[in-house]
Design a protein around this motif. Structure first.
Motif, PDB file in Angstrom:
ATOM      1  N   ILE A  45     -42.113  71.887  34.627  1.00 42.51           N
ATOM      2  CA  ILE A  45     -41.028  70.826  34.143  1.00 42.51           C
ATOM      3  C   ILE A  45     -40.397  71.976  32.219  1.00 42.51           C
ATOM      4  N   ASP A  85     -35.899  69.598  37.757  1.00 41.51           N
ATOM      5  CA  ASP A  85     -36.324  68.147  37.855  1.00 41.51           C
ATOM      6  C   ASP A  85     -34.974  68.701  39.129  1.00 41.51           C
ATOM      7  N   GLN A  99     -36.533  69.521  41.805  1.00 44.57           N
ATOM      8  CA  GLN A  99     -37.569  68.545  42.821  1.00 44.57           C
ATOM      9  C   GLN A  99     -36.844  67.129  43.621  1.00 44.57           C
TER      10      GLN A  99
END
Length: 258
Positions: free
Chosen positions: A235, A242, A245
Motif C-alpha cells: 500500500i 487500494d 485490492q
C-alpha cells in the motif's frame, strides 16, 4: 496412527536447531539475517529426509518425500536467486531496529530459533504422512495431486513475478497479469494448497495432530508473516494498490468477472 514416535520427532527438532545455529553464525559474518528465508523450506527437506530414513520406506513415503524435495528445493533456490547480493530485507530491518541493542545475538532465537521451531511443528504432518503404513487410497491420490498442483501454481506465480521485475520497463509498476490478475497473492494460494494436500494424505489415520500443520501454515500466511505484513508495505509502495485490492481477491483466485 495411534501415537507420534516422540524420539524421532524430537530428533527432527534437534536437526532444525542445529541448522538454525549454522544460519545464525552466517548472519554474524554477513550482518544480515535475510538468508533465513532461503533456509525456511530446507528445514522441511531435512526433516522429511530424516523421517524417510528412520522408517521403512513405502510408496507413500517415497511420493511424499519427492514432493517435499520438489517444493523445498525449488523455493529455496528461487529465494536465493531473488535475494542474492541484496541488502537486508525491510521486514528484518524493522525487527532489527525494534530489538537493538545486540540484535545480532538476539536473532539467534528471535529469527533463527523461532523459525526452526515453527518449521518443526508444521513438519509434524510429514512425520505422520511418511510413517503412515496404511495401503494407498483415493484420498492419498487426491492429497498428492492437491500438493502437486500447489507446487506448480506457486512456481508459475513466482516465475511470472520474477520475469516482471527483471524487465526494466516495469520499474515502479504493479504486476496485474497472469495469475496475479486472479488473486493478489497467487504464490501464497499455492503454498496453502501444498500443506492442505499433505493433510489429505494423512486422513486415513483420522483427524488429530495432522490438523495442526495446515491450520498453522494458513494462519502464518494470512495473519502473521505473509499477507498482512506484505499488504502494508505494498500500500505504501504503490499508489493504486487500494484499487487493486478492491478488484482482486486476496488469496483465492477468481476465474470469473464481477
Amino acid at each position: 496412527m495411534g501415537w507420534i514416535p516422540h524420539v524421532i520427532f524430537f530428533h527432527a527438532l534437534l536437526i532444525n536447531l542445529l541448522f538454525a545455529f549454522g544460519g545464525w553464525l552466517l548472519s554474524l559474518k554477513k550482518n544480515n539475517v535475510t538468508h533465513v528465508d532461503i533456509m525456511w523450506s530446507l528445514f522441511f527437506v531435512l526433516n522429511a529426509l530424516y523421517f524417510y530414513i528412520a522408517f521403512t520406506p513405502s510408496l507413500r513415503a517415497t511420493l511424499i518425500l519427492f514432493l517435499v524435495l520438489l517444493w523445498g528445493l525449488r523455493l529455496s533456490v528461487y529465494l536465493a536467486i531473488r535475494n542474492w547480493g541484496k541488502s537486508e530485507d525491510a521486514r528484518y530491518l524493522k525487527i532489527r531496529q525494534n530489538n537493538e541493542p545486540n540484535f545480532r545475538f538476539k536473532s539467534a532465537y528471535i529469527i533463527f530459533g523461532f523459525q526452526s521451531i515453527l518449521a518443526w511443528i508444521v513438519g509434524s504432518i510429514l512425520l505422520i504422512a511418511i510413517e503412515n503404513d496404511h495401503p494407498l487410497t483415493w484420498l492419498d491420490s487426491l492429497g498428492l495431486l492437491v500438493t502437486l498442483c500447489g507446487i506448480i501454481y506457486e512456481s508459475i506465480a513466482d516465475y511470472q513475478l520474477m520475469q516482471f521485475k527483471n524487465d526494466i520497463k516495469n520499474r515502479g509498476k504493479l504486476l496485474q497479469s497472469g495469475l496475479w490478475k486472479l488473486s493478489r497473492h497467487p504464490n501464497y494460494f499455492g503454498e496453502i494448497l501444498v500443506w492442505w494436500g499433505f493433510f489429505i494424505t494423512t486422513l486415513v489415520t483420522g483427524i488429530h495432530f495432522n490438523l495442526i500443520a495446515p491450520l498453522l501454515m494458513t494462519f502464518l500466511i494470512l495473519r502473521f508473516s505473509g499477507v498482512t505484513l506484505l499488504e502494508v508495505n505494498l500500500i505504501k509502495k504503490f499508489n493504486g494498490y487500494d484499487d487493486y485490492q478492491k478488484k482482486v481477491n486476496t488469496i483465492i483466485p477468481r476465474f470469473w468477472k464481477k
